[in-house]
Design a protein around this motif. Structure first.
Motif, PDB file in Angstrom:
ATOM      1  N   ALA A  40       0.830  -1.214   0.000  1.00 22.22           N
ATOM      2  CA  ALA A  40       0.000   0.000   0.000  1.00 22.22           C
ATOM      3  C   ALA A  40       0.860   1.258   0.000  1.00 22.22           C
ATOM      4  N   GLY A  41       1.881   1.279   0.842  1.00 15.50           N
ATOM      5  CA  GLY A  41       2.718   2.470   0.941  1.00 15.50           C
ATOM      6  C   GLY A  41       3.489   2.765  -0.329  1.00 15.50           C
ATOM      7  N   SER A  42       4.093   1.736  -0.931  1.00 16.09           N
ATOM      8  CA  SER A  42       4.905   1.962  -2.130  1.00 16.09           C
ATOM      9  C   SER A  42       4.037   2.348  -3.323  1.00 16.09           C
ATOM     10  N   ILE A  43       2.839   1.781  -3.419  1.00 17.74           N
ATOM     11  CA  ILE A  43       1.956   2.133  -4.538  1.00 17.74           C
ATOM     12  C   ILE A  43       1.443   3.559  -4.392  1.00 17.74           C
ATOM     13  N   LEU A  44       1.014   3.938  -3.204  1.00 18.01           N
ATOM     14  CA  LEU A  44       0.503   5.301  -2.999  1.00 18.01           C
ATOM     15  C   LEU A  44       1.605   6.343  -3.194  1.00 18.01           C
ATOM     16  N   LEU A  45       2.775   6.083  -2.600  1.00 19.88           N
ATOM     17  CA  LEU A  45       3.874   7.032  -2.761  1.00 19.88           C
ATOM     18  C   LEU A  45       4.383   7.041  -4.191  1.00 19.88           C
ATOM     19  N   GLY A  46       4.441   5.869  -4.816  1.00 17.00           N
ATOM     20  CA  GLY A  46       4.885   5.808  -6.211  1.00 17.00           C
ATOM     21  C   GLY A  46       3.954   6.554  -7.137  1.00 17.00           C
ATOM     22  N   LEU A  47       2.640   6.449  -6.890  1.00 16.60           N
ATOM     23  CA  LEU A  47       1.666   7.192  -7.713  1.00 16.60           C
ATOM     24  C   LEU A  47       1.814   8.686  -7.503  1.00 16.60           C
ATOM     25  N   ALA A  48       1.986   9.101  -6.251  1.00 10.12           N
ATOM     26  CA  ALA A  48       2.157  10.532  -5.980  1.00 10.12           C
ATOM     27  C   ALA A  48       3.406  11.074  -6.670  1.00 10.12           C
ATOM     28  N   LEU A  49       4.505  10.335  -6.606  1.00  6.46           N
ATOM     29  CA  LEU A  49       5.735  10.776  -7.270  1.00  6.46           C
ATOM     30  C   LEU A  49       5.557  10.819  -8.777  1.00  6.46           C
ATOM     31  N   ALA A  50       4.862   9.834  -9.335  1.00  2.43           N
ATOM     32  CA  ALA A  50       4.653   9.807 -10.781  1.00  2.43           C
ATOM     33  C   ALA A  50       3.823  10.995 -11.242  1.00  2.43           C
ATOM     34  N   LEU A  51       2.798  11.339 -10.484  1.00  2.00           N
ATOM     35  CA  LEU A  51       1.965  12.491 -10.850  1.00  2.00           C
ATOM     36  C   LEU A  51       2.754  13.794 -10.752  1.00  2.00           C
ATOM     37  N   LEU A  52       3.660  13.884  -9.782  1.00  2.00           N
ATOM     38  CA  LEU A  52       4.459  15.086  -9.617  1.00  2.00           C
ATOM     39  C   LEU A  52       5.537  15.203 -10.692  1.00  2.00           C
ATOM     40  N   LEU A  53       6.064  14.065 -11.133  1.00  2.32           N
ATOM     41  CA  LEU A  53       7.211  14.076 -12.044  1.00  2.32           C
ATOM     42  C   LEU A  53       6.844  13.704 -13.468  1.00  2.32           C
ATOM     43  N   GLU A  54       5.552  13.701 -13.776  1.00  2.00           N
ATOM     44  CA  GLU A  54       5.145  13.416 -15.147  1.00  2.00           C
ATOM     45  C   GLU A  54       5.482  14.597 -16.042  1.00  2.00           C
ATOM     46  N   GLY A  55       5.965  14.308 -17.238  1.00  2.00           N
ATOM     47  CA  GLY A  55       6.299  15.369 -18.193  1.00  2.00           C
ATOM     48  C   GLY A  55       7.554  15.027 -18.964  1.00  2.00           C
ATOM     49  N   GLN A  56       7.916  15.924 -19.882  1.00  2.00           N
ATOM     50  CA  GLN A  56       9.063  15.703 -20.755  1.00  2.00           C
ATOM     51  C   GLN A  56      10.212  16.668 -20.484  1.00  2.00           C
ATOM     52  N   THR A  57      10.104  17.489 -19.455  1.00  2.00           N
ATOM     53  CA  THR A  57      11.171  18.433 -19.148  1.00  2.00           C
ATOM     54  C   THR A  57      12.472  17.696 -18.861  1.00  2.00           C
ATOM     55  N   ARG A  58      13.585  18.227 -19.401  1.00  2.00           N
ATOM     56  CA  ARG A  58      14.867  17.535 -19.268  1.00  2.00           C
ATOM     57  C   ARG A  58      15.286  17.387 -17.811  1.00  2.00           C
ATOM     58  N   SER A  59      15.005  18.382 -16.993  1.00  2.00           N
ATOM     59  CA  SER A  59      15.420  18.310 -15.593  1.00  2.00           C
ATOM     60  C   SER A  59      14.710  17.194 -14.841  1.00  2.00           C
ATOM     61  N   LEU A  60      13.516  16.796 -15.306  1.00  2.00           N
ATOM     62  CA  LEU A  60      12.780  15.737 -14.629  1.00  2.00           C
ATOM     63  C   LEU A  60      13.508  14.406 -14.721  1.00  2.00           C
ATOM     64  N   TRP A  61      14.256  14.202 -15.797  1.00  2.00           N
ATOM     65  CA  TRP A  61      14.983  12.941 -15.938  1.00  2.00           C
ATOM     66  C   TRP A  61      16.034  12.811 -14.841  1.00  2.00           C
ATOM     67  N   PHE A  62      16.683  13.904 -14.497  1.00  2.00           N
ATOM     68  CA  PHE A  62      17.683  13.864 -13.420  1.00  2.00           C
ATOM     69  C   PHE A  62      17.013  13.569 -12.082  1.00  2.00           C
ATOM     70  N   ILE A  63      15.874  14.218 -11.833  1.00  2.00           N
ATOM     71  CA  ILE A  63      15.167  14.010 -10.566  1.00  2.00           C
ATOM     72  C   ILE A  63      14.670  12.573 -10.466  1.00  2.00           C
ATOM     73  N   ARG A  64      14.124  12.050 -11.576  1.00  2.00           N
ATOM     74  CA  ARG A  64      13.651  10.658 -11.570  1.00  2.00           C
ATOM     75  C   ARG A  64      14.790   9.689 -11.297  1.00  2.00           C
ATOM     76  N   SER A  65      15.939   9.950 -11.920  1.00  2.00           N
ATOM     77  CA  SER A  65      17.094   9.071 -11.705  1.00  2.00           C
ATOM     78  C   SER A  65      17.549   9.115 -10.255  1.00  2.00           C
ATOM     79  N   ALA A  66      17.541  10.308  -9.661  1.00  2.00           N
ATOM     80  CA  ALA A  66      17.959  10.437  -8.263  1.00  2.00           C
ATOM     81  C   ALA A  66      16.997   9.699  -7.343  1.00  2.00           C
ATOM     82  N   ILE A  67      15.691   9.809  -7.631  1.00  2.00           N
ATOM     83  CA  ILE A  67      14.698   9.128  -6.796  1.00  2.00           C
ATOM     84  C   ILE A  67      14.792   7.617  -6.966  1.00  2.00           C
ATOM     85  N   PHE A  68      15.206   7.165  -8.160  1.00  2.00           N
ATOM     86  CA  PHE A  68      15.268   5.733  -8.450  1.00  2.00           C
ATOM     87  C   PHE A  68      16.496   5.054  -7.826  1.00  2.00           C
TER      88      PHE A  68
END
Length: 249
Positions: A40-68
């Motif tokens: 439950a925790g990983s799905i809810l937090l993962g969905l929240a992060l995905a909604l916040l980091l959705e998009g094609q901006t180049r800087s988002l790729w760095f943030i996604r990599s750091a979170i991963f």
């Protein structure tokens, strides 16, 4: 002839022994609690992060990599970092934060009351980025026309998420629920490295119990019976997931 298992046929005695053991019952309960909490925790937090980091901006790729990063970091390193953060004294990293808001100090891994929750938190922290990446892939497949149409109709952002995003992610939820549940039921490394089932057996899970039965107490038959039972549960989850995916299609 296998001397390490004995040469006497015992039928289902090993299954009866482990199923009737109080240690086995407690380990199953702890495993289920951790599986539900981390799922439950990983799905809810993962969905929240995905909604916040959705998009094609180049800087988002760095943030996604750091979170991963927690997903690809060795569990031994993760466990040692969290062991330091969970230091139970007032000067510990997390206890210092709790002290700022007037809480704590907590014993975290050293207390039977908080040890299981502490391990679950580590599982959520490590599993959420993985779920985030799957959610991001699912969000890419949601029809953008639906977002535009709902915005024209005056739907707020939360209503668009509820009526467009979540229904569009239904197949993703089906996959993630199964994957996260299997991941939770197979939990071993976090528990073994952080508490090894302690204190007082409060974090003993099925795999740590069978590990101790087989390799520490030399009760290989009983340990094998426990792992077979876990295998059957995982098999049922996998088959149910495949049937569910066919219904969705």
């Amino acid at each position: 002839m296998r001397p390490f298992l004995g040469n006497t046929y015992v039928g289902g005695e090993n299954y009866a022994e482990i199923a009737g053991s109080s240690d086995f019952g407690a380990a199953v309960w702890h495993t289920v609690v951790l599986a539900v909490a981390t799922t439950a925790g990983s799905i809810l937090l993962g969905l929240a992060l995905a909604l916040l980091l959705e998009g094609q901006t180049r800087s988002l790729w760095f943030i996604r990599s750091a979170i991963f990063l927690p997903v690809v970091t060795a569990m031994a390193v993760v466990a040692e970092v969290w062991r330091v953060m969970y230091y139970p004294a007032e000067g510990g990293a997390l206890n210092s934060v709790l002290g700022v808001v007037g809480l704590g100090p907590s014993e975290f891994l050293n207390s039977p009351d908080s040890s299981l929750a502490s391990i679950a938190f580590v599982g959520v922290w490590r599993g959420a980025p993985y779920d985030m990446m799957i959610f991001l892939a699912g969000l890419a497949g949601v029809d953008r026309v639906l977002y535009e149409a709902s915005a024209v109709d005056g739907a707020s952002r939360w209503r668009r998420i509820w009526h467009v995003t979540l229904p569009g992610l239904r197949p993703v939820f089906a996959i993630l629920l199964t994957l996260a549940a299997i991941r939770g039921l197979r939990i071993f490394t976090e528990v073994f490295l952080l508490t090894n089932g302690g204190p007082d057996g409060s974090t003993e899970v099925l795999l740590t119990l069978t590990y101790k039965l087989g390799l520490e107490r030399n009760e290989l038959g009983v340990a094998a019976a426990g792992t077979v039972l876990l295998f059957l549960v995982l098999l049922v989850l996998t088959v149910a997931s495949r049937l569910r995916r066919r219904e969705v299609r």
